[in-house]
Design an enzyme around this catalytic site. Structure first.
Site, mmCIF file in Angstrom:
data_model
loop_
_atom_site.group_PDB
_atom_site.id
_atom_site.type_symbol
_atom_site.label_atom_id
_atom_site.label_comp_id
_atom_site.label_asym_id
_atom_site.label_seq_id
_atom_site.Cartn_x
_atom_site.Cartn_y
_atom_site.Cartn_z
ATOM 1 N N CYS A 82 -10.921 -23.172 53.428
ATOM 2 C CA CYS A 82 -10.486 -23.813 54.674
ATOM 3 C C CYS A 82 -11.083 -23.094 55.885
ATOM 4 C CB CYS A 82 -8.961 -23.783 54.789
ATOM 5 S SG CYS A 82 -8.139 -24.843 53.594
ATOM 6 N N CYS A 163 -11.062 -28.430 54.448
ATOM 7 C CA CYS A 163 -9.705 -28.313 54.983
ATOM 8 C C CYS A 163 -9.683 -27.401 56.198
ATOM 9 C CB CYS A 163 -8.763 -27.797 53.886
ATOM 10 S SG CYS A 163 -9.422 -26.376 52.978
#
Ligand code: AVW
Length: 248
Positions: A82, A163
């Site tokens: 992420c 993400c």
């Protein structure tokens, strides 16, 4: 000459397959899994090399589908942590430099992206070999060629899986910094998941005024694609290469 012309190997308008394609894939895969991102583990280089070549060998080079690459993609899903993903469109070199300096990752830093980066490949129906003479060109021959479909299929999976806050480096020196026909426009932006925040950077060539901005129509179009998916959007424009790469 007659025979060579009519063998069909030279009929396409794009660059032929890269010499030693299979060997390069194998070597890049060994390097990647052993040295570059050993913790991203995807051990099976022989399987990957075989899945890559069998996706297109002996097939009509204009009839590629995403399904052809599914066995390959299933062996090495393109994922990054992420907040680390960087997309690009018409800014390949700059985006790679930016990612390298900041410890971020582009598609070409994932295993399959790094294997195929800069290479060219296609097969020939009824032949166990690659066509080293020519391969279909996206514009002049067919869009559904194995090279283009590979990057689309890989980019789609990459985009689906990012993400946190992700970034895109766009070219502020062209009229439409966001191109809805590019892979970023057609495949990546429409496949981001709703929890993502996208940060766009519009970077222009040194010594020239910018040709597009965050308030221009092309970026508005990007915003509307993202709005439909509830992806948050941040945009920064009017950046020179040095401002963008340095810390401002
Ligand atoms: P473009 P896109 N090596 O600059 O938004 C060689 O308009 O379309 O950018 N060719 C490649 C590579 C590569 N590593 N990657 C894509 N291509 C082909 C993947 C492809 O046919 C990354 F995640 C593409 O249309 C970027 O965010 C064209 O070269 C995004 O896709 C570059 O056109 C860049 O594709």
């Amino acid at each position: 000459i007659y025979k060579w012309h009519h063998s069909g190997l030279n009929r396409w308008h794009g660059r032929g397959s890269t010499a030693d394609f299979q060997k390069i894939i194998q070597e890049r895969c060994d390097d990647y899994t052993q040295q570059i991102r050993p913790r991203a583990r995807s051990g099976n280089c022989q399987g990957i090399q075989q899945a890559f070549t069998s996706a297109f060998i002996s097939k009509d080079p204009c009839k590629a589908t995403k399904e052809d690459y599914k066995p390959l993609l299933d062996l090495a899903y393109p994922t990054v942590p992420c907040d680390k993903a960087v997309f690009w469109s018409k800014t390949k070199e700059l985006a790679h430099e930016y990612a390298k300096r900041r410890g971020l990752l582009t598609l070409e830093d994932t295993l399959l992206g790094s294997l195929a980066d800069g290479l060219s490949w296609c097969g020939e129906p009824g032949s166990p070999d690659l066509n080293y003479q020519s391969c279909p060109d996206w514009k002049k021959d067919c869009r559904t060629n194995y090279f283009s479909v590979f990057w689309e299929a890989l980019s789609e999976r990459f985009a689906e899986n990012v993400c946190g806050t992700v970034q895109v480096v766009l070219n502020g020196s062209i009229e439409n910094a966001f191109d809805k026909m590019s892979i970023f426009g057609r495949v990546e932006a429409p496949n981001l998941s709703p929890t993502v925040t996208l940060k766009a950077w519009l970077v222009h060539d040194p010594g020239k005024p910018p040709s597009d901005s965050c308030s221009g129509p092309s970026i508005k179009e990007l915003e509307s694609i993202l709005n439909q998916r509830s992806v948050r959007f941040i945009c920064r424009d009017n950046l020179s290469r040095d401002q963008f790469l340095g810390s401002f």
